[in-house]
Design a protein around this motif. Structure first.
Motif, short mmCIF file in Angstrom:
data_model
loop_
_atom_site.label_atom_id
_atom_site.label_comp_id
_atom_site.label_asym_id
_atom_site.label_seq_id
_atom_site.Cartn_x
_atom_site.Cartn_y
_atom_site.Cartn_z
N GLY A 32 -3.67 -8.96 8.13
CA GLY A 32 -2.94 -10.16 7.73
C GLY A 32 -1.72 -9.77 6.92
N THR A 33 -0.76 -10.67 6.84
CA THR A 33 0.47 -10.36 6.11
C THR A 33 0.23 -10.11 4.63
N GLN A 34 -0.88 -10.62 4.10
CA GLN A 34 -1.18 -10.39 2.69
C GLN A 34 -1.56 -8.93 2.42
N TYR A 35 -1.78 -8.17 3.49
CA TYR A 35 -2.12 -6.75 3.35
C TYR A 35 -0.98 -5.85 3.83
N ARG A 36 0.21 -6.40 3.93
CA ARG A 36 1.33 -5.61 4.44
C ARG A 36 1.75 -4.52 3.46
N SER A 37 2.44 -3.54 4.02
CA SER A 37 3.03 -2.48 3.21
C SER A 37 4.41 -2.95 2.76
N ALA A 38 4.63 -3.00 1.44
CA ALA A 38 5.90 -3.51 0.93
C ALA A 38 6.22 -2.92 -0.44
N VAL A 39 7.48 -2.63 -0.64
CA VAL A 39 7.99 -2.24 -1.96
C VAL A 39 8.88 -3.37 -2.44
N PHE A 40 8.53 -3.96 -3.57
CA PHE A 40 9.33 -5.03 -4.16
C PHE A 40 10.27 -4.37 -5.18
N TYR A 41 11.44 -3.99 -4.69
CA TYR A 41 12.35 -3.19 -5.52
C TYR A 41 13.03 -4.04 -6.58
N GLN A 42 13.25 -3.39 -7.72
CA GLN A 42 13.90 -4.04 -8.85
C GLN A 42 15.23 -3.34 -9.13
N GLY A 43 16.28 -3.89 -8.57
CA GLY A 43 17.60 -3.34 -8.79
C GLY A 43 18.05 -2.40 -7.68
N ALA A 44 19.35 -2.12 -7.68
CA ALA A 44 19.97 -1.32 -6.63
C ALA A 44 19.43 0.11 -6.59
N GLU A 45 19.11 0.66 -7.76
CA GLU A 45 18.65 2.05 -7.80
C GLU A 45 17.31 2.22 -7.09
N GLN A 46 16.34 1.35 -7.39
CA GLN A 46 15.05 1.44 -6.72
C GLN A 46 15.20 1.23 -5.21
N LYS A 47 16.07 0.31 -4.83
CA LYS A 47 16.29 0.07 -3.40
C LYS A 47 16.85 1.31 -2.73
N LYS A 48 17.84 1.92 -3.33
CA LYS A 48 18.50 3.09 -2.75
C LYS A 48 17.53 4.27 -2.63
N ILE A 49 16.73 4.49 -3.68
CA ILE A 49 15.79 5.61 -3.66
C ILE A 49 14.70 5.39 -2.61
N ILE A 57 7.42 4.50 9.77
CA ILE A 57 7.08 3.74 8.57
C ILE A 57 7.52 2.29 8.75
N VAL A 58 6.62 1.36 8.44
CA VAL A 58 6.92 -0.07 8.62
C VAL A 58 6.99 -0.79 7.27
N THR A 59 7.04 -0.06 6.18
CA THR A 59 7.08 -0.64 4.85
C THR A 59 8.29 -1.55 4.68
N GLN A 60 8.04 -2.76 4.21
CA GLN A 60 9.13 -3.70 3.95
C GLN A 60 9.77 -3.40 2.60
N LEU A 61 11.07 -3.50 2.54
CA LEU A 61 11.80 -3.44 1.27
C LEU A 61 12.23 -4.87 0.94
#
Length: 237
Positions: free
Chosen positions: A139-156, A174-178
């Motif tokens: 289910g979508t509640q078990y998806r792989s996701a990184v909830f990035y905080q700011g441009a630096e975390q997103k870029k890394i 890799i299917v992890t959502q950003l």
């Protein structure tokens, strides 16, 4: 939820394995992927604390992994990606609230970097190549996701995903959502520290204890034997 629908045979096998053979034997049931460190990471630390939010299947195991990580000050199970009004265990189980079971990691950037947390997340905390599924949970509640905080975390994070995909360290892409971070809602009290408090619970024994054992084996330099629990937040690590 699906985590409670593990077959009776699997439950019996997991319980017998844990009780009869111990922690190390359980670890053999699930393999980790040894990954290279990120080529792009955070600069020298200035702040005393920082936070990161990761989703990777059931939050029990993800929380436990980071609770056994040096430099982590707190790891809280909760919900991210949806509204406050639907941030409850009963409601997110429908898969229609937008939430993912997530863990908010508060850490000391002088002891551990954001990139190292990503390495742990992709290596031992979950499988980033399965879409909306981890182990028996779907289910979508078990998806792989990184909830990035700011441009630096997103870029890394983007850089590391590209690095790992290019190196073909996983059999699939890799299917992890950003996803940009908006809010995190702590889960109900009975979900906190669940793996530590319930080590013989069959789901924990089968799916989560191996993750902790793999952290110790694959990344011993960051492993801590005594987990930092939610009730201990703010104490020295």
């Amino acid at each position: 939820m699906n985590k409670y629908l593990v077959t009776l045979a699997a439950i019996a096998m997991a319980a017998l394995t844990f009780l009869g053979s111990g922690f190390s034997a359980v670890a053999a049931q699930e393999k980790a992927v040894k990954l290279p460190a990120p080529t792009l990471d955070t600069p020298a630390a200035q702040a005393n604390t920082a936070t990161a939010v990761f989703a990777g299947g059931c939050f029990w195991g993800v929380q436990a992994v980071f609770q056994h990580t040096k430099g982590v000050l707190n790891a809280v199970s909760g919900y991210a990606g949806g509204d406050k009004s639907t941030a409850s265990y009963d409601m997110i189980g429908s898969g229609r609230t937008g939430h993912a079971e997530s863990v908010q990691v508060t850490y000391d950037p002088k002891q551990i970097s954001y990139g190292k947390l990503l390495q742990i997340y992709f290596s031992v905390a979950h499988d980033p190549t399965t879409l909306n599924r981890q182990g028996p949970d779907s289910g979508t509640q078990y998806r792989s996701a990184v909830f990035y905080q700011g441009a630096e975390q997103k870029k890394i994070t983007e850089s590391y995903i590209a690095q790992l995909d290019a190196a073909k360290v996983f059999p699939g892409k890799i299917v992890t959502q950003l996803t940009p971070f908006t809010a995190f809602y702590p889960a109900e009290a009975y979900h906190q520290d669940y793996a530590t408090l319930n080590p013989t619970q069959p789901y924990i024994a089968r799916f989560d204890l191996p993750k902790i054992a793999n952290l110790k084996t694959v990344m011993p330099e960051v492993y801590r034997d005594k987990p930092v629990l939610v009730s201990q937040a703010g104490k020295a690590v």
